[in-house]
Design a protein around this motif. Sequence first.
Motif, PDB file in Angstrom:
ATOM      1  N   MET A 134       0.846  -1.180   0.000  1.00  0.00           N
ATOM      2  CA  MET A 134       0.000   0.000   0.000  1.00  0.00           C
ATOM      3  C   MET A 134       0.886   1.236   0.000  1.00  0.00           C
ATOM      4  N   ALA A 135       0.646   2.141  -0.897  1.00  0.00           N
ATOM      5  CA  ALA A 135       1.403   3.390  -0.937  1.00  0.00           C
ATOM      6  C   ALA A 135       0.946   4.293   0.198  1.00  0.00           C
ATOM      7  N   VAL A 136       1.888   5.098   0.706  1.00  0.00           N
ATOM      8  CA  VAL A 136       1.567   6.010   1.800  1.00  0.00           C
ATOM      9  C   VAL A 136       0.429   6.945   1.405  1.00  0.00           C
ATOM     10  N   SER A 137       0.399   7.358   0.126  1.00  0.00           N
ATOM     11  CA  SER A 137      -0.637   8.285  -0.325  1.00  0.00           C
ATOM     12  C   SER A 137      -2.033   7.670  -0.254  1.00  0.00           C
ATOM     13  N   GLU A 138      -2.097   6.331  -0.222  1.00  0.00           N
ATOM     14  CA  GLU A 138      -3.390   5.654  -0.115  1.00  0.00           C
ATOM     15  C   GLU A 138      -3.921   5.690   1.302  1.00  0.00           C
ATOM     16  N   GLY A 139      -3.087   5.975   2.270  1.00  0.00           N
ATOM     17  CA  GLY A 139      -3.521   6.021   3.659  1.00  0.00           C
ATOM     18  C   GLY A 139      -3.735   4.638   4.241  1.00  0.00           C
ATOM     19  N   LEU A 140      -4.145   4.626   5.492  1.00  0.00           N
ATOM     20  CA  LEU A 140      -4.398   3.376   6.206  1.00  0.00           C
ATOM     21  C   LEU A 140      -5.888   3.089   6.248  1.00  0.00           C
ATOM     22  N   ALA A 141      -6.247   1.836   6.051  1.00  0.00           N
ATOM     23  CA  ALA A 141      -7.633   1.425   6.238  1.00  0.00           C
ATOM     24  C   ALA A 141      -7.919   1.406   7.737  1.00  0.00           C
ATOM     25  N   ILE A 142      -9.181   1.492   8.092  1.00  0.00           N
ATOM     26  CA  ILE A 142      -9.549   1.533   9.503  1.00  0.00           C
ATOM     27  C   ILE A 142      -9.111   0.261  10.239  1.00  0.00           C
ATOM     28  N   GLY A 143      -9.147  -0.877   9.560  1.00  0.00           N
ATOM     29  CA  GLY A 143      -8.695  -2.128  10.178  1.00  0.00           C
ATOM     30  C   GLY A 143      -7.207  -2.091  10.492  1.00  0.00           C
ATOM     31  N   ALA A 144      -6.434  -1.530   9.586  1.00  0.00           N
ATOM     32  CA  ALA A 144      -4.987  -1.419   9.810  1.00  0.00           C
ATOM     33  C   ALA A 144      -4.702  -0.456  10.959  1.00  0.00           C
ATOM     34  N   LEU A 145      -5.461   0.637  11.024  1.00  0.00           N
ATOM     35  CA  LEU A 145      -5.292   1.587  12.119  1.00  0.00           C
ATOM     36  C   LEU A 145      -5.671   0.940  13.452  1.00  0.00           C
ATOM     37  N   ALA A 146      -6.725   0.150  13.444  1.00  0.00           N
ATOM     38  CA  ALA A 146      -7.141  -0.555  14.658  1.00  0.00           C
ATOM     39  C   ALA A 146      -6.057  -1.528  15.111  1.00  0.00           C
ATOM     40  N   GLN A 147      -5.482  -2.237  14.175  1.00  0.00           N
ATOM     41  CA  GLN A 147      -4.426  -3.195  14.511  1.00  0.00           C
ATOM     42  C   GLN A 147      -3.208  -2.484  15.084  1.00  0.00           C
ATOM     43  N   ARG A 148      -2.827  -1.365  14.476  1.00  0.00           N
ATOM     44  CA  ARG A 148      -1.631  -0.629  14.933  1.00  0.00           C
ATOM     45  C   ARG A 148      -1.826   0.022  16.295  1.00  0.00           C
ATOM     46  N   THR A 149      -3.050   0.489  16.597  1.00  0.00           N
ATOM     47  CA  THR A 149      -3.288   1.203  17.856  1.00  0.00           C
ATOM     48  C   THR A 149      -3.827   0.306  18.963  1.00  0.00           C
TER      49      THR A 149
ATOM     50  N   GLY B   9     -14.064  14.459  16.424  1.00  0.00           N
ATOM     51  CA  GLY B   9     -13.172  15.401  15.747  1.00  0.00           C
ATOM     52  C   GLY B   9     -11.706  15.251  16.123  1.00  0.00           C
ATOM     53  N   LEU B  10     -11.333  14.121  16.721  1.00  0.00           N
ATOM     54  CA  LEU B  10      -9.949  13.921  17.145  1.00  0.00           C
ATOM     55  C   LEU B  10      -9.057  13.449  16.001  1.00  0.00           C
ATOM     56  N   ILE B  11      -9.648  12.830  15.009  1.00  0.00           N
ATOM     57  CA  ILE B  11      -8.948  12.449  13.781  1.00  0.00           C
ATOM     58  C   ILE B  11      -9.874  12.771  12.615  1.00  0.00           C
ATOM     59  N   ALA B  12      -9.290  12.956  11.446  1.00  0.00           N
ATOM     60  CA  ALA B  12     -10.093  13.355  10.282  1.00  0.00           C
ATOM     61  C   ALA B  12      -9.669  12.556   9.054  1.00  0.00           C
ATOM     62  N   PRO B  13     -10.271  11.402   8.852  1.00  0.00           N
ATOM     63  CA  PRO B  13      -9.925  10.613   7.670  1.00  0.00           C
ATOM     64  C   PRO B  13     -10.547  11.220   6.410  1.00  0.00           C
TER      65      PRO B  13
ATOM     66  N   ARG C 182     -12.984   4.826   4.366  1.00  0.00           N
ATOM     67  CA  ARG C 182     -12.189   5.750   5.171  1.00  0.00           C
ATOM     68  C   ARG C 182     -10.708   5.410   5.005  1.00  0.00           C
ATOM     69  N   ARG C 183      -9.903   6.446   4.955  1.00  0.00           N
ATOM     70  CA  ARG C 183      -8.457   6.284   4.932  1.00  0.00           C
ATOM     71  C   ARG C 183      -7.868   7.263   5.954  1.00  0.00           C
ATOM     72  N   TYR C 184      -6.866   6.783   6.648  1.00  0.00           N
ATOM     73  CA  TYR C 184      -6.249   7.544   7.729  1.00  0.00           C
ATOM     74  C   TYR C 184      -4.784   7.778   7.426  1.00  0.00           C
ATOM     75  N   GLN C 185      -4.286   8.884   7.929  1.00  0.00           N
ATOM     76  CA  GLN C 185      -2.865   9.185   7.793  1.00  0.00           C
ATOM     77  C   GLN C 185      -2.089   8.377   8.828  1.00  0.00           C
ATOM     78  N   ARG C 186      -0.825   8.127   8.553  1.00  0.00           N
ATOM     79  CA  ARG C 186       0.026   7.425   9.516  1.00  0.00           C
ATOM     80  C   ARG C 186       0.137   8.235  10.805  1.00  0.00           C
ATOM     81  N   ALA C 187       0.042   9.561  10.704  1.00  0.00           N
ATOM     82  CA  ALA C 187       0.094  10.421  11.893  1.00  0.00           C
ATOM     83  C   ALA C 187      -1.058  10.118  12.849  1.00  0.00           C
ATOM     84  N   ASP C 188      -2.154   9.552  12.336  1.00  0.00           N
ATOM     85  CA  ASP C 188      -3.291   9.234  13.202  1.00  0.00           C
ATOM     86  C   ASP C 188      -2.964   8.136  14.210  1.00  0.00           C
ATOM     87  N   ILE C 189      -1.971   7.311  13.905  1.00  0.00           N
ATOM     88  CA  ILE C 189      -1.526   6.307  14.886  1.00  0.00           C
ATOM     89  C   ILE C 189      -1.055   7.022  16.139  1.00  0.00           C
TER      90      ILE C 189
END
Length: 151
Positions: free
Chosen positions: A1-16, A30-34, A42-49
Motif C-alpha cells: 500500500m502506498a503512503v498516499s493511499e492512507g491506512l484502512a480503519i482495520g490497519a489503524l485498529a491493529q496498529r493502535t 473530531g480527534l482524527i479526520a480521515p 475511510r483512509r487515515y494518515q500514519r500520523a493518526d496512529i
Amino acid sequence: MAVSEGLAIGALAQRTGLAVSAIRYYEAQGLIAPWRNAGGQRRYQRADIRRLSFVMIAQQFGLTLPEIGKVLSGLPGNRTPTPQDWQKISVGLRDHLDQRIDTLTRLRDNLDGCIGCGCLSLPKCALYNPDDRAKSKGSGPRYLMGDTPEA
C-alpha cells in the motif's frame, strides 16, 4: 500500500489496539479526520496512529475528550508530529498533571477522615466541619479541592 493511499480503519485498529468502533467514535469527536478514497472507504494518515495513542494516554491523565481535542488542535493535521510538537504539548500538560497529583495526594491523605463534603453524615465530620462551615466556601468537597478549614 502506498503512503498516499492512507491506512484502512482495520490497519489503524491493529496498529493502535483500538476497536474499529472506538476509532469511529474518536473520528465523530473530531480527534482524527480521515478522508474517503474513490471507493468510499475511510483512509487515515500514519500520523493518526500517534494521535490516537496520545488520546489513550491523555485519557489516563484524566483529560476529557474536549480537552484532548483542544490539545490535538495544536498539532499539524497533515504530517506526523515532530519531537518539538510534542514538547509544546508536554509543557501544557504539566500544570494539569501537577494539579491532578495534588488532588489525588489530598484524597489519599484524607481518605480515612473527612473529605470536606459538608455532609455531616459521619460523627467525625462534626470535628472537621462543625456547623457545616465548608458550605460557605462553595459546593463540592471543599477541603479536597484545596480549601482549608478554619481553626
